[in-house]
Design an enzyme around this catalytic site. Structure first.
Site, mmCIF file in Angstrom:
data_model
loop_
_atom_site.group_PDB
_atom_site.id
_atom_site.type_symbol
_atom_site.label_atom_id
_atom_site.label_comp_id
_atom_site.label_asym_id
_atom_site.label_seq_id
_atom_site.Cartn_x
_atom_site.Cartn_y
_atom_site.Cartn_z
ATOM 1 N N GLY A 16 0.796 -1.226 0.000
ATOM 2 C CA GLY A 16 0.000 0.000 0.000
ATOM 3 C C GLY A 16 0.831 1.278 0.000
ATOM 4 N N ASP A 50 17.596 6.508 -5.585
ATOM 5 C CA ASP A 50 18.065 5.133 -5.358
ATOM 6 C C ASP A 50 19.579 5.151 -5.158
ATOM 7 O OD1 ASP A 50 17.859 2.085 -5.543
ATOM 8 O OD2 ASP A 50 19.373 2.540 -7.058
ATOM 9 N N TYR A 55 27.729 1.956 -3.064
ATOM 10 C CA TYR A 55 28.100 3.076 -3.946
ATOM 11 C C TYR A 55 28.969 4.100 -3.213
ATOM 12 C CZ TYR A 55 24.132 1.333 -6.759
ATOM 13 O OH TYR A 55 23.243 0.559 -7.470
ATOM 14 N N LYS A 80 20.391 0.096 -0.465
ATOM 15 C CA LYS A 80 20.595 -1.361 -0.549
ATOM 16 C C LYS A 80 21.636 -1.810 0.461
ATOM 17 C CE LYS A 80 20.143 -0.675 -5.536
ATOM 18 N NZ LYS A 80 20.769 0.633 -5.736
ATOM 19 N N HIS A 113 21.024 -6.093 -2.025
ATOM 20 C CA HIS A 113 21.633 -5.684 -3.298
ATOM 21 C C HIS A 113 21.672 -6.826 -4.316
ATOM 22 C CE1 HIS A 113 24.484 -2.376 -4.884
ATOM 23 N NE2 HIS A 113 24.035 -3.062 -5.904
#
Ligand code: NAP
Length: 301
Positions: A16, A50, A55, A80, A113
Protein backbone atom coordinates in the site's frame (compact mmCIF):
# COMPACT_ATOMS: atom_id res chain seq x y z
CA UNK A 1 3.47 18.76 -23.82
CA UNK A 2 1.91 17.58 -27.06
CA UNK A 3 -1.68 17.37 -25.86
CA UNK A 4 -1.21 13.98 -24.21
CA UNK A 5 -2.83 13.11 -20.91
CA UNK A 6 0.18 12.71 -18.58
CA UNK A 7 0.65 9.24 -17.10
CA UNK A 8 1.04 9.25 -13.39
CA UNK A 9 4.46 9.12 -11.76
CA UNK A 10 3.05 7.09 -8.89
CA UNK A 11 3.04 3.37 -8.19
CA UNK A 12 1.48 1.56 -5.25
CA UNK A 13 3.61 -1.19 -3.72
CA UNK A 14 2.13 -4.48 -2.54
CA UNK A 15 1.90 -3.14 1.03
CA UNK A 16 0.00 0.00 0.00
CA UNK A 17 3.00 2.36 0.19
CA UNK A 18 3.12 4.79 -2.71
CA UNK A 19 6.35 5.31 -4.62
CA UNK A 20 7.26 7.66 -7.48
CA UNK A 21 7.81 5.41 -10.51
CA UNK A 22 10.68 7.49 -11.88
CA UNK A 23 13.59 7.59 -9.48
CA UNK A 24 17.11 8.97 -9.67
CA UNK A 25 20.12 6.62 -9.64
CA UNK A 26 23.59 7.41 -8.31
CA UNK A 27 25.71 4.31 -9.14
CA UNK A 28 29.19 5.51 -10.20
CA UNK A 29 28.31 9.09 -9.32
CA UNK A 30 31.55 10.27 -7.73
CA UNK A 31 30.98 11.36 -4.13
CA UNK A 32 32.16 14.89 -4.96
CA UNK A 33 29.46 15.19 -7.67
CA UNK A 34 26.66 13.30 -5.95
CA UNK A 35 25.28 16.03 -3.67
CA UNK A 36 25.00 18.46 -6.60
CA UNK A 37 23.38 15.81 -8.82
CA UNK A 38 20.81 14.90 -6.15
CA UNK A 39 20.08 18.57 -5.44
CA UNK A 40 19.58 19.21 -9.20
CA UNK A 41 17.35 16.14 -9.52
CA UNK A 42 15.13 17.20 -6.63
CA UNK A 43 14.88 20.77 -7.95
CA UNK A 44 13.94 19.28 -11.35
CA UNK A 45 11.05 17.36 -9.80
CA UNK A 46 12.37 13.86 -9.00
CA UNK A 47 11.06 12.67 -5.64
CA UNK A 48 12.74 9.26 -5.44
CA UNK A 49 16.46 8.59 -5.02
CA UNK A 50 18.07 5.13 -5.36
CA UNK A 51 21.45 4.65 -3.71
CA UNK A 52 23.32 1.75 -2.06
CA UNK A 53 25.83 1.18 0.71
CA UNK A 54 28.18 -0.20 -1.96
CA UNK A 55 28.10 3.08 -3.95
CA UNK A 56 29.89 4.83 -1.08
CA UNK A 57 27.88 8.00 -1.60
CA UNK A 58 24.96 7.74 0.86
CA UNK A 59 26.40 10.63 2.88
CA UNK A 60 26.47 12.87 -0.22
CA UNK A 61 22.94 11.77 -1.18
CA UNK A 62 21.83 12.99 2.27
CA UNK A 63 23.66 16.25 1.75
CA UNK A 64 21.97 16.77 -1.66
CA UNK A 65 18.57 16.12 -0.06
CA UNK A 66 19.20 18.73 2.62
CA UNK A 67 20.57 21.28 0.11
CA UNK A 68 17.54 20.98 -2.19
CA UNK A 69 15.22 22.27 0.51
CA UNK A 70 12.41 19.88 -0.44
CA UNK A 71 10.44 18.70 2.62
CA UNK A 72 12.02 15.33 3.52
CA UNK A 73 8.64 13.63 3.80
CA UNK A 74 8.11 14.30 0.08
CA UNK A 75 11.24 12.35 -0.89
CA UNK A 76 11.23 8.57 -1.31
CA UNK A 77 14.66 7.25 -0.25
CA UNK A 78 15.74 3.79 -1.35
CA UNK A 79 19.04 2.11 -0.49
CA UNK A 80 20.60 -1.36 -0.55
CA UNK A 81 22.35 -3.61 1.92
CA UNK A 82 25.68 -4.88 0.61
CA UNK A 83 26.48 -8.63 0.85
CA UNK A 84 29.25 -8.13 3.44
CA UNK A 85 26.50 -6.95 5.80
CA UNK A 86 24.29 -10.03 5.23
CA UNK A 87 23.24 -11.95 8.34
CA UNK A 88 20.51 -10.97 10.82
CA UNK A 89 22.43 -8.76 13.26
CA UNK A 90 24.73 -7.45 10.53
CA UNK A 91 21.78 -6.26 8.43
CA UNK A 92 20.09 -4.59 11.41
CA UNK A 93 23.35 -2.72 11.88
CA UNK A 94 23.53 -1.95 8.13
CA UNK A 95 20.28 -0.01 8.61
CA UNK A 96 21.97 2.11 11.30
CA UNK A 97 24.93 2.74 9.01
CA UNK A 98 22.73 3.75 6.07
CA UNK A 99 20.41 6.04 8.04
CA UNK A 100 23.38 7.58 9.85
CA UNK A 101 25.06 8.47 6.55
CA UNK A 102 21.86 9.61 4.84
CA UNK A 103 20.85 11.65 7.89
CA UNK A 104 17.34 10.19 8.02
CA UNK A 105 15.49 8.29 10.75
CA UNK A 106 13.52 6.02 8.47
CA UNK A 107 13.98 4.58 4.99
CA UNK A 108 11.22 4.32 2.43
CA UNK A 109 12.62 1.20 0.78
CA UNK A 110 15.50 -1.04 1.86
CA UNK A 111 16.52 -3.89 -0.44
CA UNK A 112 19.14 -6.64 -0.56
CA UNK A 113 21.63 -5.68 -3.30
CA UNK A 114 21.89 -9.21 -4.72
CA UNK A 115 21.58 -12.81 -3.67
CA UNK A 116 24.77 -14.36 -2.32
CA UNK A 117 24.46 -17.77 -4.00
CA UNK A 118 27.27 -19.33 -1.98
CA UNK A 119 25.87 -17.98 1.31
CA UNK A 120 22.17 -18.08 0.71
CA UNK A 121 21.38 -18.74 4.37
CA UNK A 122 22.97 -15.38 5.18
CA UNK A 123 20.89 -13.80 2.43
CA UNK A 124 17.75 -15.21 4.10
CA UNK A 125 18.91 -14.00 7.53
CA UNK A 126 19.49 -10.54 6.05
CA UNK A 127 15.95 -10.53 4.66
CA UNK A 128 14.59 -11.57 8.08
CA UNK A 129 16.29 -8.47 9.48
CA UNK A 130 14.51 -6.39 6.83
CA UNK A 131 11.23 -7.93 8.03
CA UNK A 132 12.05 -6.87 11.59
CA UNK A 133 12.86 -3.32 10.44
CA UNK A 134 9.57 -3.23 8.55
CA UNK A 135 7.63 -4.51 11.57
CA UNK A 136 9.26 -1.83 13.74
CA UNK A 137 8.32 0.92 11.29
CA UNK A 138 11.93 1.80 10.58
CA UNK A 139 11.50 1.08 6.87
CA UNK A 140 8.26 1.56 4.95
CA UNK A 141 8.90 -1.23 2.43
CA UNK A 142 11.47 -3.98 1.79
CA UNK A 143 12.66 -5.76 -1.28
CA UNK A 144 15.42 -7.45 -3.25
CA UNK A 145 17.61 -6.87 -6.27
CA UNK A 146 18.96 -9.22 -8.92
CA UNK A 147 16.81 -12.09 -7.64
CA UNK A 148 16.08 -14.73 -10.26
CA UNK A 149 12.86 -16.79 -10.00
CA UNK A 150 14.55 -19.61 -8.08
CA UNK A 151 16.06 -17.15 -5.56
CA UNK A 152 12.61 -15.68 -5.08
CA UNK A 153 11.06 -19.11 -4.60
CA UNK A 154 13.65 -20.02 -1.94
CA UNK A 155 13.20 -16.68 -0.21
CA UNK A 156 9.40 -16.87 -0.22
CA UNK A 157 9.51 -20.38 1.21
CA UNK A 158 11.66 -19.25 4.15
CA UNK A 159 10.22 -15.81 5.02
CA UNK A 160 6.91 -14.04 5.70
CA UNK A 161 6.84 -10.74 3.82
CA UNK A 162 6.69 -10.80 0.02
CA UNK A 163 9.27 -8.31 -1.32
CA UNK A 164 7.70 -5.08 -2.58
CA UNK A 165 10.30 -4.63 -5.31
CA UNK A 166 12.82 -6.63 -7.35
CA UNK A 167 15.39 -4.28 -8.90
CA UNK A 168 16.89 -5.96 -11.97
CA UNK A 169 18.89 -5.20 -15.11
CA UNK A 170 16.16 -4.16 -17.53
CA UNK A 171 16.49 -2.20 -20.77
CA UNK A 172 15.41 -2.96 -24.34
CA UNK A 173 18.35 -5.33 -24.98
CA UNK A 174 17.68 -7.37 -21.81
CA UNK A 175 14.07 -7.54 -20.68
CA UNK A 176 14.12 -10.64 -18.43
CA UNK A 177 10.59 -11.95 -19.21
CA UNK A 178 10.92 -14.95 -16.86
CA UNK A 179 11.88 -12.76 -13.91
CA UNK A 180 9.08 -10.32 -14.66
CA UNK A 181 6.58 -13.19 -14.83
CA UNK A 182 7.76 -14.51 -11.45
CA UNK A 183 7.59 -11.01 -9.96
CA UNK A 184 4.08 -10.48 -11.34
CA UNK A 185 2.92 -13.83 -9.99
CA UNK A 186 3.83 -12.72 -6.47
CA UNK A 187 2.81 -9.05 -6.73
CA UNK A 188 6.42 -7.82 -6.74
CA UNK A 189 7.10 -4.60 -8.64
CA UNK A 190 9.86 -4.68 -11.28
CA UNK A 191 12.30 -1.84 -10.94
CA UNK A 192 14.66 -1.36 -13.89
CA UNK A 193 18.34 -0.74 -13.27
CA UNK A 194 20.32 0.55 -16.25
CA UNK A 195 16.85 1.57 -17.53
CA UNK A 196 18.38 3.50 -20.43
CA UNK A 197 20.96 0.79 -20.95
CA UNK A 198 23.89 2.43 -19.15
CA UNK A 199 25.55 -0.94 -18.70
CA UNK A 200 25.60 -1.35 -22.50
CA UNK A 201 27.73 1.80 -22.93
CA UNK A 202 29.44 2.80 -19.64
CA UNK A 203 32.88 4.07 -20.64
CA UNK A 204 35.62 1.54 -19.95
CA UNK A 205 33.36 -1.51 -19.54
CA UNK A 206 34.53 -3.27 -22.71
CA UNK A 207 34.53 -2.28 -26.34
CA UNK A 208 32.44 -5.26 -27.49
CA UNK A 209 29.25 -3.87 -25.92
CA UNK A 210 26.51 -2.69 -28.19
CA UNK A 211 24.92 0.52 -26.94
CA UNK A 212 21.15 0.31 -26.73
CA UNK A 213 21.13 4.12 -26.87
CA UNK A 214 22.24 3.92 -30.52
CA UNK A 215 19.70 1.31 -31.55
CA UNK A 216 18.12 2.29 -34.92
CA UNK A 217 14.58 1.31 -33.89
CA UNK A 218 14.77 3.42 -30.75
CA UNK A 219 16.27 6.28 -32.73
CA UNK A 220 13.45 6.08 -35.24
CA UNK A 221 10.73 6.05 -32.56
CA UNK A 222 12.47 8.93 -30.79
CA UNK A 223 12.58 10.99 -34.01
CA UNK A 224 8.88 10.34 -34.63
CA UNK A 225 8.07 11.93 -31.25
CA UNK A 226 10.73 14.65 -31.32
CA UNK A 227 12.27 12.97 -28.26
CA UNK A 228 15.51 11.21 -27.37
CA UNK A 229 16.17 7.47 -27.16
CA UNK A 230 16.60 7.84 -23.38
CA UNK A 231 13.16 9.44 -23.06
CA UNK A 232 11.61 6.73 -25.21
CA UNK A 233 13.12 3.98 -23.03
CA UNK A 234 11.93 5.61 -19.82
CA UNK A 235 8.47 6.08 -21.23
CA UNK A 236 8.44 2.39 -22.30
CA UNK A 237 9.18 1.35 -18.70
CA UNK A 238 6.56 3.60 -17.14
CA UNK A 239 3.83 2.74 -19.66
CA UNK A 240 4.44 -0.94 -18.87
CA UNK A 241 4.00 -0.28 -15.15
CA UNK A 242 7.63 -0.48 -14.01
CA UNK A 243 9.76 1.76 -11.88
CA UNK A 244 12.93 3.12 -13.54
CA UNK A 245 15.87 4.87 -11.89
CA UNK A 246 18.08 6.55 -14.53
CA UNK A 247 21.43 7.95 -13.40
CA UNK A 248 23.11 11.13 -14.55
CA UNK A 249 25.41 13.72 -13.06
CA UNK A 250 24.79 16.08 -16.00
CA UNK A 251 22.10 18.74 -15.32
CA UNK A 252 20.84 18.71 -18.93
CA UNK A 253 20.46 14.93 -18.97
CA UNK A 254 18.94 14.92 -15.46
CA UNK A 255 16.22 17.24 -16.82
CA UNK A 256 15.87 15.30 -20.09
CA UNK A 257 15.28 12.04 -18.22
CA UNK A 258 12.51 13.60 -16.12
CA UNK A 259 10.75 15.22 -19.09
CA UNK A 260 8.81 12.12 -20.16
CA UNK A 261 5.27 12.89 -19.04
CA UNK A 262 4.14 14.80 -22.13
CA UNK A 263 4.18 12.13 -24.84
CA UNK A 264 2.90 8.63 -25.30
CA UNK A 265 4.14 5.53 -27.11
CA UNK A 266 1.60 3.49 -29.06
CA UNK A 267 0.99 -0.20 -28.38
CA UNK A 268 2.81 -0.94 -31.63
CA UNK A 269 5.83 1.11 -30.57
CA UNK A 270 5.91 -0.62 -27.17
CA UNK A 271 5.85 -4.00 -28.95
CA UNK A 272 8.66 -2.96 -31.31
CA UNK A 273 10.80 -2.03 -28.30
CA UNK A 274 9.93 -5.32 -26.58
CA UNK A 275 11.13 -7.04 -29.75
CA UNK A 276 14.67 -5.66 -29.34
CA UNK A 277 15.45 -8.06 -26.47
CA UNK A 278 18.63 -10.04 -27.10
CA UNK A 279 18.34 -12.14 -23.97
CA UNK A 280 21.96 -11.43 -23.09
CA UNK A 281 22.85 -10.15 -19.64
CA UNK A 282 25.38 -7.32 -19.44
CA UNK A 283 25.75 -7.19 -15.66
CA UNK A 284 27.07 -9.88 -13.33
CA UNK A 285 25.26 -13.23 -13.26
CA UNK A 286 23.39 -13.44 -9.93
CA UNK A 287 24.06 -17.19 -9.81
CA UNK A 288 27.83 -16.87 -9.90
CA UNK A 289 29.37 -16.75 -6.43
CA UNK A 290 31.81 -13.91 -5.94
CA UNK A 291 33.26 -14.46 -2.49
CA UNK A 292 35.58 -11.45 -2.93
CA UNK A 293 32.52 -9.22 -2.54
CA UNK A 294 32.40 -10.19 1.12
CA UNK A 295 35.84 -8.60 1.47
CA UNK A 296 34.45 -5.10 0.86
CA UNK A 297 33.37 -3.85 4.27
CA UNK A 298 30.85 -1.02 4.50
CA UNK A 299 32.23 1.73 6.73
CA UNK A 300 30.43 2.87 9.86
CA UNK A 301 28.33 6.05 9.62
P1 NAP B 1 21.51 4.11 -16.69
O1 NAP B 1 20.79 4.99 -15.77
O2 NAP B 1 20.74 3.29 -17.66
O3 NAP B 1 22.57 4.97 -17.57
C1 NAP B 1 23.47 5.83 -16.94
C2 NAP B 1 24.51 6.24 -17.98
O4 NAP B 1 23.86 6.94 -19.04
C3 NAP B 1 25.54 7.18 -17.44
O5 NAP B 1 26.77 6.90 -18.12
C4 NAP B 1 25.01 8.56 -17.82
O6 NAP B 1 26.07 9.47 -17.97
C5 NAP B 1 24.33 8.28 -19.15
N1 NAP B 1 23.13 9.08 -19.39
C6 NAP B 1 22.20 9.46 -18.50
N2 NAP B 1 21.19 10.10 -19.10
C7 NAP B 1 21.48 10.12 -20.42
C8 NAP B 1 20.82 10.63 -21.55
N3 NAP B 1 19.64 11.25 -21.44
N4 NAP B 1 21.43 10.49 -22.76
C9 NAP B 1 22.62 9.87 -22.88
N5 NAP B 1 23.31 9.35 -21.83
C10 NAP B 1 22.72 9.46 -20.61
O7 NAP B 1 22.50 3.12 -15.95
P2 NAP B 1 22.86 2.75 -14.45
O8 NAP B 1 23.50 3.88 -13.76
O9 NAP B 1 23.56 1.47 -14.52
O10 NAP B 1 21.46 2.44 -13.78
C11 NAP B 1 20.68 3.40 -13.10
C12 NAP B 1 20.68 3.16 -11.62
O11 NAP B 1 20.29 1.83 -11.31
C13 NAP B 1 22.05 3.27 -10.98
O12 NAP B 1 22.53 4.59 -10.86
C14 NAP B 1 21.78 2.59 -9.65
O13 NAP B 1 21.07 3.47 -8.79
C15 NAP B 1 20.93 1.42 -10.11
N6 NAP B 1 21.73 0.19 -10.39
C16 NAP B 1 21.51 -0.90 -9.62
C17 NAP B 1 22.20 -2.07 -9.83
C18 NAP B 1 21.92 -3.26 -8.97
O14 NAP B 1 22.67 -4.25 -9.03
N7 NAP B 1 20.87 -3.24 -8.18
C19 NAP B 1 23.16 -2.15 -10.86
C20 NAP B 1 23.37 -1.03 -11.65
C21 NAP B 1 22.64 0.13 -11.42
P3 NAP B 1 26.03 10.96 -17.31
O15 NAP B 1 26.00 10.80 -15.83
O16 NAP B 1 27.29 11.57 -17.80
O17 NAP B 1 24.79 11.62 -17.86
Amino acid sequence: MDGVEPITNELTLNNGVRMPALGFGVFQSPPEETAAAVETALRTGYRHIDTAAAYHNEREVGEGIRRAGVPPEEIFVETKVWVSDYGYDETLHAFDKATGKLGVERLDLLILHQPAPDRFERTIAAYRALETLLGDGRVRAIGVSNFMPHHLAELLAATEVVPAVNQIELHPYFTQPEVRAADAEHGILDQAWSPIGGITFYPGWGEDRRSVMEDPTLQEIARAHGRTAAQVMLRWHLQQGRSAIPKSTNPGRIAENFDIFGFELSAEELARIDGLDRGVRNGPDPDVARPERFAMPIPEA
